[in-house]
Design a protein around this motif. Structure first.
Motif: not given
Lengths: 244, 275
Positions: A3, A5-6, A9, A14, A164-167, A176, A180
């Motif tokens: 990934q 970018r984030s 937020d 999302r 996504v974002d380690d979640k 995503e 992701g």
């Protein structure tokens, strides 16, 4: 997938404004194709997908017929205008694989032994694609099969979960999916508690794998409610009318 | 269009029942335990014309994979990465019921699942294989020929692809005056991790690892899980006409991780001594 970018937020929101365990808006209309024996239109976020069922009917070519059960055939196809860049209308390898996994996801729910020597044909046409079109396609196809009056053990619900974002989040959208960390489509028979489709691409450790699977199944249960009420709506009218 | 008619061996009902009853009691027709692999025999570098190759025998299943490296345009959306293309063909030599012709849906699924295992684990550092980002990149073809069908093509093909890639020597290309020049030198490909695929068949209420042709002919469902060197899951595919319970998926995932690690050690030994 790495990934860059984030995508979530600081408030946990999302890219499309949803929270982690929120589904996109889903609407299902039953019986949208007049000529088909059963049909459904699903709008799943920006996905617009039509599923039409023909059958049980005679098999052509005849040699494909099975003597002890019904043949099940399935085609998943994307319209050329359904994606950002035009999709070549010829079936791609991706569509061939998805047609196969969708058929295998629907088959455990169908009592094919009730219709020997016949065929049931399921056509899934993606008119507009967002992420998760195979899951939306399965949800629509299973409603269309019920609408066609095919004997079924259960509906098949489907939903993707992912990282996504380690979640671990529910119902991955297009962005995503492409950017992701992981995407896991799941199809589930809600009353039998059985998994009929499971795929994964991305990277998940053991805990994430289990969490993702559970999240996917939770999503399937939510999709099931929408499928069920769409069928109720067609066959029994809405509940307020029923009471009157 | 996908059809539920399957091309497989015809298995007598008596035989099917025998296999199912045995498996229900924790045994298998060939004497293996439920999570035991058939004998695995691997030869590396058998095809000298290829940049890398492996000949895998898993029980009666035989697969040859060859790596060929060229240069070409990158894929759309992956402009700064080398292109990896995994394909598979079931040769007419493989079984009596296979006919020559374009790949059927089972072969396409096989190639795509094997490709997913290699791609998603990021086995190859494809970002190190761009020559002029967006224009010219290394194109790595891994083509697999299934020369005999003996069940569990997914794992045999995956092992062949992974070992052919891991032991390959790829040409060093350079850009001189915006043209690609083969320097005649060779290099090791940039390898990050060794993905290992493990496949189970559900027969009745039991899961059996590495199903044979006969076991596949009477299986209810199939699941293939690929893990990387960190024990992370990088690709999963459920297959065949039946379902799996949540518990069966969890137990398959657990075993796939353990077996994957055992096999990875064996592969690492092969890739260091086999060269």
């Amino acid at each position: 997938m790495t990934q860059t970018r984030s995508l979530i937020d600081e408030n946990g929101i999302r890219t499309d404004g949803r929270t982690g365990n929120q589904l996109r808006d889903i609407q299902i209309k039953v019986g949208v194709i007049k000529n088909a024996d059963g049909s459904a239109l699903i709008e799943f976020g920006k996905n617009k997908i039509i599923a039409a069922v023909y059958g049980p009917r005679e098999v052509h070519p005849k040699h494909m017929a099975l003597t002890d059960r019904c043949l099940l055939r399935c085609r998943y196809h994307m319209s050329p205008f359904s994606t950002d860049t035009r999709k070549n209308p010829a079936p791609s390898r991706r569509e061939v694989e998805i047609s196969k996994v969708i058929r295998e996801a629907l088959q455990p729910a169908l009592m094919l032994e009730d219709y020997p020597r016949a065929t049931i044909d399921v056509y899934i046409e993606v008119l507009q694609a967002d992420g998760g079109s195979r899951c939306a396609g399965i949800a629509a196809a299973s409603v269309a099969l019920a609408d066609a009056g095919i004997n079924m053990r259960d509906l098949v619900s489907a939903c993707a979960a992912g990282k996504v974002d380690d979640k671990i989040v529910l119902d991955i959208n297009d962005t995503e999916d492409k950017e992701g960390g992981a995407d896991m489509p799941v199809a589930f028979m809600p009353n039998h508690k059985q998994i009929t489709l499971l795929q994964l691409d991305g990277k998940l450790n053991s805990e994430e794998f289990i969490a993702c699977l559970n999240e996917g199944i939770t999503g399937c249960m939510k999709v099931y409610e929408v499928q069920r009420s769409a069928l109720m709506q067609k066959y029994f009218g809405n509940e307020t009318e029923l009471k009157e | 269009m996908s059809s539920s008619r399957r091309s497989t061996i015809i298995l007598e009902n008596l035989r099917k029942n025998q296999i199912r009853e045995l498996i229900a009691s924790g045994k298998r027709l060939d004497g293996r335990s439920p999570d035991e692999l058939r004998p695995l025999n691997i030869e590396i570098g058998v095809i000298k014309k290829a940049n890398g190759s492996a000949w895998v025998k898993l029980g009666n299943t035989e697969v040859v994979a060859g790596v060929k490296v060229e240069t070409g345009e990158p894929f759309e959306g992956l402009e700064n990465k080398g292109a990896l293309i995994v394909s598979a063909e079931v040769l007419p030599t493989a079984a009596s019921y296979i006919e020559p012709g374009p790949p059927d849906e089972e072969t396409i699924e096989l190639a795509r699942v094997v490709d997913r295992g290699v791609r998603e684990s990021e086995m190859l550092a494809l970002d190190k294989l761009a020559l002029i980002p967006g224009k010219i990149v290394y194109t790595i073809f891994v083509d697999c020929s299934i020369i005999n069908m003996g069940g569990n093509l997914f794992d045999a093909t995956s092992y062949a692809v992974v070992l052919a890639l891991a032991t390959s020597k790829i040409p060093v290309f350079e850009i001189i005056d915006e043209k690609v020049v083969d320097t005649g030198k060779i290099q090791d490909p940039p390898i990050n991790t060794i993905p290992v695929s493990v496949t189970f068949a559900r027969i009745g209420d039991s899961l059996v690892l590495d199903p044979s042709t006969e076991e596949e002919a009477c299986m209810d469902a199939r699941i293939t899980l690929t893990t990387n060197s960190n024990g992370e899951y990088t690709a999963v595919q459920k297959g065949s006409n039946g379902f799996l319970t949540i518990e069966q998926v969890k137990s398959a995932a657990e075993t796939a991780k353990i077996k994957g690690q055992e096999l990875r050690l064996k592969f690492q030994e092969l890739t260091t001594t086999g060269q």
